[in-house]
Design a protein around this motif. Sequence first.
Motif, short mmCIF file in Angstrom:
data_model
loop_
_atom_site.label_atom_id
_atom_site.label_comp_id
_atom_site.label_asym_id
_atom_site.label_seq_id
_atom_site.Cartn_x
_atom_site.Cartn_y
_atom_site.Cartn_z
N ILE A 234 23.81 -15.87 -3.63
CA ILE A 234 23.43 -16.99 -4.50
C ILE A 234 24.42 -18.14 -4.34
CG2 ILE A 234 23.26 -17.75 -6.90
CD1 ILE A 234 22.14 -14.92 -7.52
N MET A 235 25.71 -17.83 -4.34
CA MET A 235 26.73 -18.88 -4.24
C MET A 235 26.68 -19.59 -2.89
SD MET A 235 30.02 -17.33 -6.25
CE MET A 235 30.78 -18.95 -6.40
N LEU A 236 26.50 -18.82 -1.81
CA LEU A 236 26.46 -19.43 -0.49
C LEU A 236 25.26 -20.37 -0.35
CD1 LEU A 236 28.07 -19.16 2.28
CD2 LEU A 236 26.06 -17.91 3.04
N LYS A 237 24.09 -19.92 -0.82
CA LYS A 237 22.90 -20.76 -0.69
C LYS A 237 22.96 -21.98 -1.60
CE LYS A 237 19.93 -17.16 1.13
NZ LYS A 237 18.84 -16.20 0.90
N MET A 238 23.60 -21.83 -2.76
CA MET A 238 23.82 -22.99 -3.63
C MET A 238 24.71 -24.00 -2.90
SD MET A 238 25.76 -23.24 -7.29
CE MET A 238 27.33 -23.01 -6.46
N GLY A 239 25.76 -23.49 -2.25
CA GLY A 239 26.66 -24.36 -1.50
C GLY A 239 25.95 -25.06 -0.36
N GLU A 240 25.09 -24.34 0.34
CA GLU A 240 24.34 -24.93 1.46
C GLU A 240 23.40 -26.04 1.00
OE1 GLU A 240 22.31 -21.70 3.36
OE2 GLU A 240 24.05 -21.10 4.55
N ILE A 242 23.97 -28.38 -0.97
CA ILE A 242 24.67 -29.66 -1.14
C ILE A 242 24.34 -30.61 0.00
CG2 ILE A 242 26.95 -30.77 -1.17
CD1 ILE A 242 27.99 -28.29 -2.62
N TYR A 243 24.29 -30.09 1.22
CA TYR A 243 24.08 -30.94 2.39
C TYR A 243 22.78 -31.73 2.29
CZ TYR A 243 23.50 -32.38 7.24
OH TYR A 243 23.31 -33.12 8.39
N ASN A 244 21.68 -31.03 2.05
CA ASN A 244 20.38 -31.72 2.00
C ASN A 244 20.27 -32.64 0.79
OD1 ASN A 244 19.30 -30.64 4.38
ND2 ASN A 244 18.68 -28.77 3.34
N ILE A 245 20.84 -32.23 -0.34
CA ILE A 245 20.80 -33.07 -1.54
C ILE A 245 21.54 -34.39 -1.29
CG2 ILE A 245 21.60 -33.29 -3.93
CD1 ILE A 245 21.15 -30.24 -4.19
N MET A 246 22.73 -34.30 -0.75
CA MET A 246 23.53 -35.50 -0.48
C MET A 246 22.88 -36.38 0.58
SD MET A 246 26.16 -35.49 -2.54
CE MET A 246 24.93 -34.92 -3.72
N PHE A 255 33.42 -33.53 3.90
CA PHE A 255 33.14 -32.29 3.17
C PHE A 255 31.65 -31.99 3.18
CE2 PHE A 255 31.80 -30.23 -0.81
CZ PHE A 255 32.40 -28.99 -0.62
N VAL A 256 30.83 -33.00 2.91
CA VAL A 256 29.37 -32.82 2.91
C VAL A 256 28.90 -32.33 4.28
CG1 VAL A 256 27.14 -33.98 2.73
CG2 VAL A 256 28.92 -34.46 1.05
N GLU A 257 29.43 -32.92 5.33
CA GLU A 257 29.05 -32.50 6.68
C GLU A 257 29.42 -31.04 6.92
OE1 GLU A 257 27.27 -34.10 9.01
OE2 GLU A 257 26.97 -35.69 7.53
#
Length: 314
Positions: A234-240, A242-246, A255-257
């Motif tokens: 869950i944590m890893l996919k939540m972190g992933e 971020i990229y598409n949202i940003m 960091f986003v990259e």
Amino acid sequence: MKIAVDVMGGDFAPKAVIEGILLALPSLSNNEIILAVGPRDTIQSILDEHQYSGTQIQIIHADQVIEMGEHPTRALSQKPNSSIGIGFGLLKEGKADVFASAGNTGAMMVGSLFSVKTIEGIQRPAIAGFVPQTDGKYAVMLDIGANADCKPEMLEQFALLGSVYFEATTGIKSPRVGLINIGEEEQKGSILAQTTHALLKANSKINFIGNIEGKDFFKGKADVIVTDGFTGNIMLKMGESIYNIMKDQGMTNDFVENTNYEKYGGSPIIGINGNVIIAHGASSPVAIKNMIGLCKSVVESKVCEKIKGIIENK
């Protein structure tokens, strides 16, 4: 070095996988070979389209495919000539130094357990994920999905496995280990977290820094992050996400990259008698290129041998 790649694994296979292999070739030395596992005619046709006529890609014929939705154990037994089945055969027989696929994760996990098998003394292998940190580095988190339900002793082993992996691949001695919890205090959290905390604190082979919270996830507080596979996934996919949202909001920085899963190429299975990499199902050619780079890193680090040495001397 021989790197076996499942050409039929992933949402965009085989084209994206073969294009990724071609992208990776300039970063390989002449004695590093790609074993492209899949239907010979299909692979050759795509290579011909790209006017490839070299010798670093060797085709290993496999005329069956394990689809994403298939039951892992049943599919492996019913499809012995699948690209995943043949790939594990190459690894088991020592004809490949590492096997990687963006295909059925369950089949990759089951194939690992039944072919190269778990290192003696390891309760359960773990899948390690890479977590970008705000200081530009990364942490290794395990487990990220192989073991949804864990015992404290398993999490203790994950801490040891993650430490050996991190040190072997980065050269950083005595990596800091943090346990995901709902508070920093020793008595906080579930029974699993509290019991694991006590085990980690007492283990002299682990540089345990204590509990870390969700707010610490990206802050460079730990080099190795330990949790059960349910929480870790869950944590890893939540972190992933971020990229598409940003990206959708037109915002980016270093960091986003670094939250882009393509950059890491995949996740190693740690604790088995061989080198296996599981890549993202939606892997693009760039992700496959980076997956091959991860394969090189894992083989060169000799992490399997180092884990065996640690476990045997326990």
